[in-house]
Scaffold this motif. Sequence first.
Motif, PDB file in Angstrom:
ATOM      1  N   PRO A 211      40.732 -21.389  11.351  1.00 63.46           N
ATOM      2  CA  PRO A 211      41.156 -21.437  12.750  1.00 63.46           C
ATOM      3  C   PRO A 211      42.583 -21.991  12.890  1.00 63.46           C
ATOM      4  O   PRO A 211      43.347 -21.529  13.743  1.00 63.46           O
ATOM      5  CB  PRO A 211      40.131 -22.376  13.398  1.00 63.46           C
ATOM      6  N   PHE A 247      32.835 -18.630  12.386  1.00 65.38           N
ATOM      7  CA  PHE A 247      33.349 -19.075  13.688  1.00 65.38           C
ATOM      8  C   PHE A 247      32.177 -19.181  14.677  1.00 65.38           C
ATOM      9  O   PHE A 247      32.110 -18.409  15.640  1.00 65.38           O
ATOM     10  CB  PHE A 247      34.377 -18.076  14.231  1.00 65.38           C
ATOM     11  N   ARG A 250      32.731 -19.125  18.583  1.00 68.09           N
ATOM     12  CA  ARG A 250      33.430 -18.036  19.277  1.00 68.09           C
ATOM     13  C   ARG A 250      32.432 -17.024  19.843  1.00 68.09           C
ATOM     14  O   ARG A 250      31.318 -16.886  19.349  1.00 68.09           O
ATOM     15  CB  ARG A 250      34.398 -17.325  18.320  1.00 68.09           C
ATOM     16  N   THR A 256      37.734 -14.573  18.061  1.00 70.75           N
ATOM     17  CA  THR A 256      38.374 -15.451  17.068  1.00 70.75           C
ATOM     18  C   THR A 256      39.892 -15.290  17.131  1.00 70.75           C
ATOM     19  O   THR A 256      40.638 -16.243  16.914  1.00 70.75           O
ATOM     20  CB  THR A 256      37.907 -15.143  15.618  1.00 70.75           C
TER      21      THR A 256
END
Length: 441
Positions: A211, A247, A250, A256
């Motif tokens: 990220p 992720f 998300r 993402t």
Amino acid sequence: MPIMKAIRSAFLDFLDDPFFVPEAESVRYFSDGLLVLNAEGKIHDFGAYADLRDQYANVPTTVYRDRLILPGFIDTHIHFPQTTMMAAYGEQLLEWLNKYTFPTERKFQDKDYAREVADLFLDELLRNGTTTALVFAAVFPQSADAFFEAAHARNLRMISGKVMMDRNAPDELCDTAAASYQETKALIEKWHQKGRLLYAVTPRFAVTSTPEQLQLAGKLLAEYPDVYLHTHLSENVDEVALVKELFPDRQGYLDTYDQAGLVQAKSVFAHGVQLTAAEFARLSEAEAAIAFCPTSNLFLGSGLFKIEQAKSLDYPVKVGLGTDVGAGTSFSMLQTTNEAYKVAQLRHQKLSPFKALFLATLGGARALALGDILGSFEPGKEADFVVLNPQATPLMALRNPQPTASTLEALTELAFSLVIMGDDRTVAATYVMGELAWAQE
Ligand code: GUN
Ligand code: ZN
């Protein structure tokens, strides 16, 4: 009086998108046309030969008989380091990356080798009539340098960038979030807008970026608002599941990128085979583009892209065609239209010849936000074009006894034969900024 030159032949280009306006209105055709070029390699004038002959009677003119000239093809997604690894057997995306792709891309640490392959790659593009492409380099900044140097030497309008990847790949191929930011920034300063070159911030895909790295990619886009974002998106079912694991907070794969500020009008996402309706709507809203890569999607068994969903009236998304070499199986945009047609057939959809050729030319230019400067024969645009031979092989000569169409119906037939049967043999010559860059024989 600046020195001009002209080309006389049959010409086909597009004035608008045949997915949204009637085909007969979107296509422009002159069975005997004249393309007038200025000394800078831009289009000065374009029209029927009969209308322009007197005005340009003194301009030196090259005549192509029995040929059809189109704007140069535009490949909206391709990897130059993967030139050497086409036809890698037996795997789908994630295994294919680990088994074949990563070992191949390691070699691009060597700048001289990278330059050698970049030259071969550009030769191959030109041999296939492709004059502009959006190109992945490898993770090494010197691989992007090698590509940009080779493209600059040929005066090509090319968009590229160093790959950013800081996890889920071999250590030798990983940068760090901070290093990828610095290296990308230096490459933007060095190459973006140098001659015809443009830069794309290029995180490989959500799987191989933390990220933090995606956030820094977003920071670069904010600092340099006219550079591109180029990545992969929702190609393969296992990949989508892995992104969900990586992720968990998300909303989905596109999110993402969205949370990092990566979904915008100059963002090009390769594949999009597994996108949800909500993701198509978000891409439409952001005016982002998808590169449809049929030969790759079939080769890796990824799936069938829903072009009619991308081209919906409610949520239209810009679409170009990508070869995606080396998962793609051909450099030829004509082979790519052939496979795009078959993907549509498998979904009981029809991809008409004009729609297919639009995607390969002006549609691709629009997907790359270059529709104002190339992709058709409008005066003022850059004169990149391809001279096609509709009788290039014995079979094509049989299919096209008349190499020049004189009715819209005949043109539709001729165009479809190119879309399905065309390949590198069909490309008689390729021009870049009005200069002959490649020719058969
Ligand atoms: N997703 C992440 N990297 C790649 C790549 O190199 N090729 C394809 N087709 N998909 C990818
Ligand atoms: Zn790709």
